[in-house]
Design a protein around this motif. Sequence first.
Motif, PDB file in Angstrom:
ATOM      1  N   ALA A 238      27.977  27.908  37.871  1.00 43.63           N
ATOM      2  CA  ALA A 238      27.053  26.196  37.393  1.00 43.63           C
ATOM      3  C   ALA A 238      26.036  25.901  38.396  1.00 43.63           C
ATOM      4  O   ALA A 238      25.072  25.407  37.816  1.00 43.63           O
ATOM      5  N   ARG A 239      25.946  27.112  39.687  1.00 47.18           N
ATOM      6  CA  ARG A 239      24.219  27.464  40.119  1.00 47.18           C
ATOM      7  C   ARG A 239      23.675  28.133  39.450  1.00 47.18           C
ATOM      8  O   ARG A 239      22.824  28.468  40.058  1.00 47.18           O
ATOM      9  N   ASN A 240      23.989  28.441  37.690  1.00 50.18           N
ATOM     10  CA  ASN A 240      23.026  29.696  37.740  1.00 50.18           C
ATOM     11  C   ASN A 240      23.089  30.980  38.401  1.00 50.18           C
ATOM     12  O   ASN A 240      21.551  31.245  38.314  1.00 50.18           O
ATOM     13  N   GLN A 241      24.190  31.280  38.834  1.00 54.28           N
ATOM     14  CA  GLN A 241      23.385  32.254  39.740  1.00 54.28           C
ATOM     15  C   GLN A 241      23.968  33.343  38.722  1.00 54.28           C
ATOM     16  O   GLN A 241      23.591  34.696  39.136  1.00 54.28           O
ATOM     17  N   VAL A 242      25.116  33.557  38.067  1.00 52.67           N
ATOM     18  CA  VAL A 242      25.387  34.979  36.392  1.00 52.67           C
ATOM     19  C   VAL A 242      24.922  33.750  35.255  1.00 52.67           C
ATOM     20  O   VAL A 242      25.029  32.996  35.169  1.00 52.67           O
ATOM     21  N   THR A 243      24.870  35.006  34.758  1.00 57.17           N
ATOM     22  CA  THR A 243      25.261  34.991  33.343  1.00 57.17           C
ATOM     23  C   THR A 243      25.622  34.970  31.786  1.00 57.17           C
ATOM     24  O   THR A 243      25.953  34.486  31.144  1.00 57.17           O
ATOM     25  N   GLY A 244      26.340  36.266  32.963  1.00 60.00           N
ATOM     26  CA  GLY A 244      27.041  36.722  31.940  1.00 60.00           C
ATOM     27  C   GLY A 244      28.962  36.823  31.908  1.00 60.00           C
ATOM     28  O   GLY A 244      29.254  35.649  33.003  1.00 60.00           O
ATOM     29  N   PRO A 245      29.981  36.978  31.858  1.00 60.29           N
ATOM     30  CA  PRO A 245      31.296  37.030  31.748  1.00 60.29           C
ATOM     31  C   PRO A 245      32.138  37.296  32.763  1.00 60.29           C
ATOM     32  O   PRO A 245      31.311  37.976  34.012  1.00 60.29           O
ATOM     33  N   PHE A 246      33.239  36.726  33.379  1.00 58.86           N
ATOM     34  CA  PHE A 246      34.091  36.670  34.137  1.00 58.86           C
ATOM     35  C   PHE A 246      34.969  37.586  33.582  1.00 58.86           C
ATOM     36  O   PHE A 246      35.735  37.500  32.268  1.00 58.86           O
ATOM     37  N   VAL A 247      35.421  39.073  34.208  1.00 57.91           N
ATOM     38  CA  VAL A 247      36.176  39.763  33.486  1.00 57.91           C
ATOM     39  C   VAL A 247      36.904  40.012  34.277  1.00 57.91           C
ATOM     40  O   VAL A 247      36.618  40.664  35.707  1.00 57.91           O
ATOM     41  N   ASP A 248      38.642  40.630  34.433  1.00 56.00           N
ATOM     42  CA  ASP A 248      39.402  40.638  35.391  1.00 56.00           C
ATOM     43  C   ASP A 248      40.149  41.754  34.367  1.00 56.00           C
ATOM     44  O   ASP A 248      40.753  42.246  33.491  1.00 56.00           O
ATOM     45  N   LEU A 249      40.518  42.810  35.992  1.00 60.31           N
ATOM     46  CA  LEU A 249      41.642  43.461  35.364  1.00 60.31           C
ATOM     47  C   LEU A 249      43.313  43.373  36.247  1.00 60.31           C
ATOM     48  O   LEU A 249      41.753  43.834  37.905  1.00 60.31           O
ATOM     49  N   ASN A 250      43.863  43.482  36.551  1.00 59.37           N
ATOM     50  CA  ASN A 250      44.773  44.226  38.009  1.00 59.37           C
ATOM     51  C   ASN A 250      45.047  45.617  37.843  1.00 59.37           C
ATOM     52  O   ASN A 250      45.626  46.145  36.584  1.00 59.37           O
ATOM     53  N   CYS A 251      44.216  46.496  38.318  1.00 59.77           N
ATOM     54  CA  CYS A 251      44.075  47.856  38.429  1.00 59.77           C
ATOM     55  C   CYS A 251      45.936  48.718  38.795  1.00 59.77           C
ATOM     56  O   CYS A 251      46.200  49.523  37.846  1.00 59.77           O
ATOM     57  N   ALA A 252      46.826  47.967  39.542  1.00 54.92           N
ATOM     58  CA  ALA A 252      47.836  48.500  39.165  1.00 54.92           C
ATOM     59  C   ALA A 252      48.706  48.535  37.755  1.00 54.92           C
ATOM     60  O   ALA A 252      49.217  49.036  36.859  1.00 54.92           O
ATOM     61  N   THR A 253      48.121  47.720  36.937  1.00 52.91           N
ATOM     62  CA  THR A 253      48.231  48.248  35.518  1.00 52.91           C
ATOM     63  C   THR A 253      47.798  49.082  34.394  1.00 52.91           C
ATOM     64  O   THR A 253      47.916  49.680  33.384  1.00 52.91           O
ATOM     65  N   LEU A 254      47.040  49.867  35.576  1.00 51.23           N
ATOM     66  CA  LEU A 254      46.370  51.277  34.769  1.00 51.23           C
ATOM     67  C   LEU A 254      47.307  52.350  34.945  1.00 51.23           C
ATOM     68  O   LEU A 254      47.286  53.183  35.777  1.00 51.23           O
ATOM     69  N   ARG A 255      46.807  53.075  33.800  1.00 52.13           N
ATOM     70  CA  ARG A 255      47.776  54.022  33.893  1.00 52.13           C
ATOM     71  C   ARG A 255      47.223  55.573  32.702  1.00 52.13           C
ATOM     72  O   ARG A 255      47.066  55.402  32.141  1.00 52.13           O
ATOM     73  N   GLY A 256      46.972  56.943  33.313  1.00 50.80           N
ATOM     74  CA  GLY A 256      47.207  57.858  32.719  1.00 50.80           C
ATOM     75  C   GLY A 256      45.390  58.438  32.476  1.00 50.80           C
ATOM     76  O   GLY A 256      44.608  57.417  32.858  1.00 50.80           O
ATOM     77  N   ASP A 257      45.308  58.483  30.879  1.00 52.74           N
ATOM     78  CA  ASP A 257      43.714  58.254  30.817  1.00 52.74           C
ATOM     79  C   ASP A 257      43.429  57.516  30.355  1.00 52.74           C
ATOM     80  O   ASP A 257      41.813  57.388  30.198  1.00 52.74           O
ATOM     81  N   GLY A 258      44.204  56.379  29.910  1.00 49.99           N
ATOM     82  CA  GLY A 258      43.283  55.275  29.562  1.00 49.99           C
ATOM     83  C   GLY A 258      42.529  54.126  30.602  1.00 49.99           C
ATOM     84  O   GLY A 258      41.969  53.512  30.248  1.00 49.99           O
ATOM     85  N   ALA A 259      43.576  54.893  32.029  1.00 48.23           N
ATOM     86  CA  ALA A 259      42.442  53.606  33.214  1.00 48.23           C
ATOM     87  C   ALA A 259      40.661  54.158  33.270  1.00 48.23           C
ATOM     88  O   ALA A 259      39.628  53.450  33.093  1.00 48.23           O
TER      89      ALA A 259
END
Length: 543
Positions: A238-259
């Motif tokens: 809202a303050r025009n300080q970012v132009t890109g998206p909000f991307v979130d990830l729960n790192c506890a869901t990462l497993r093995g080579d896919g991380a």
Amino acid sequence: MAQKTKARRTVVIGMLGTTLDTGMGAHRWSRWRPTVSLCQQEDLLVHRLELLHPPAATSLAAVIRDDIGQVSPETQVRLTSLPIRDPWNLEETYGALLDHVRAQSFHPEDEDYLVHITTGTHIAQICMFLLVESRLIPGRLVQTSPGKAKQDGAAGTHAIIDLDLSNYDTLAARFRQQQREGLSFLKSGIDTRNAAFNRLIERIEQVAVQSRAPLLLTGPTGAGKSQLAKRIYALKKARNQVTGPFVDLNCATLRGDGAMSTLFGHVKGAFTGAVGDRPGLMRQANGGVLFLDEIGELGADEQAMLLRALEDKRFLPVGSDKEAESDFQLIAGTNRDLQLDVERGRFREDLLARINLWTFRLPALRERPEDIAPNLQYELDQASQALGTRVTMSKEAQEHFLRFATSPEARWSGNFRDLNAAVLRMSTLAAGGRMTRDVVDEELERLRAQWGPTGASATSGCEDVLAEVMGAARAAALDRFDRVQLADVVTVCRSARSLSDAGRTLFAQSRAQKKSVNDADRLRKYLARIGLTWSEVSGRDAE
């Protein structure tokens, strides 16, 4: 006899206008020349003019000095040649002005300083503004302009601009209103009453709108880290300080080579099943915010890659020999003691040093009993939207629920997730959208059973509570008997409003048998024997 007050002198610092100030013949007196006109103002007496000029304009500067001597004999003009070859070069111009200013002696107790920003290139004007705004020049700005009426003549007019916004009531009020709106937005519009939490949100708002450095949100599960991270992003958007998206990830869901692939992406053929390129979440967050919840769950390789991405804005996708770039702001969340993980070799010390520049601990719900009532109303509104019908509580039902919810009996081990679930269940069972005491009683029995101190869950709960307060290593060194007892004491302290209030709750039975008691002192000494303080266990300031 009264001592006569010494009159203050007005000193102007200005840059010669090599175009606007020109004029060599008699006709120059009919032209508006900003530097000369500044000294012709009837209501502004300039005692000294520090006139800066490039080396090639020495002759013009001398003419301006002599002309000012005719229109304002009281004004002393001092000429200074600055080593500026290209007045449109920001680095060169600011460097020369900065060196000049640093070499001066300012006496704000005796002199009023004005900086003339009408003349010079736009670059010079910007540099002058910055020097005043940063208080390297302890003064105000003055701007001259040609007269709009004949009676103004060649003198024109002038205006003084004070960069201290506290002198502008309307502007200051607008800034305060904007800040209030930001605070309310971060709190989802909830009128929270806990003083420590409100101070925390104020600091987060200040940092969020002024910095792109990583933010680390700590606190127990369910304390609202994910929700706050989304709100921080929305505020920056809202303050025009970012132009890109909000991307979130729960790192506890990462497993093995896919991380590695999930975070940094991969190229086609990088491994079996990689049938195409994958950009990865880090590239998706370019220009925006990347929220990594439970960052302590990242593996060693992912931590090393993340550190480089934060420092260099570059990383290597899986299977690629060409680096990718992404400029994002990181918000990290954790319910773990990352410093303890560093000591155990589970988390990189250099990564922790990089992400904890701004660390904010979100308190557990039981640490904010005064905020349960406004959050209850918020959850009722959320439940009404989810169910598609207006849900309300009778006065008796609400008072009954709040008595339990703010008592030491209410553990709120899942924090706001527990509160959200409880309100949603009660709202679903509210006949006709009206919640009665019977519905509340049924929910309270369910919560008591859920939080009951039995079996392995009770032991696990004790360990979680004590790990937050004293670290897992110190908690593990206690006997099981002491852990259970201390966990109950900590729970009561976090729910109590003060040390005395916690003491009255813990020693209610023994107090009745004594003539003179000091429950607060008794509790303080108990905590001291274990090496803890009231502030550490309650999250509140010492009494």
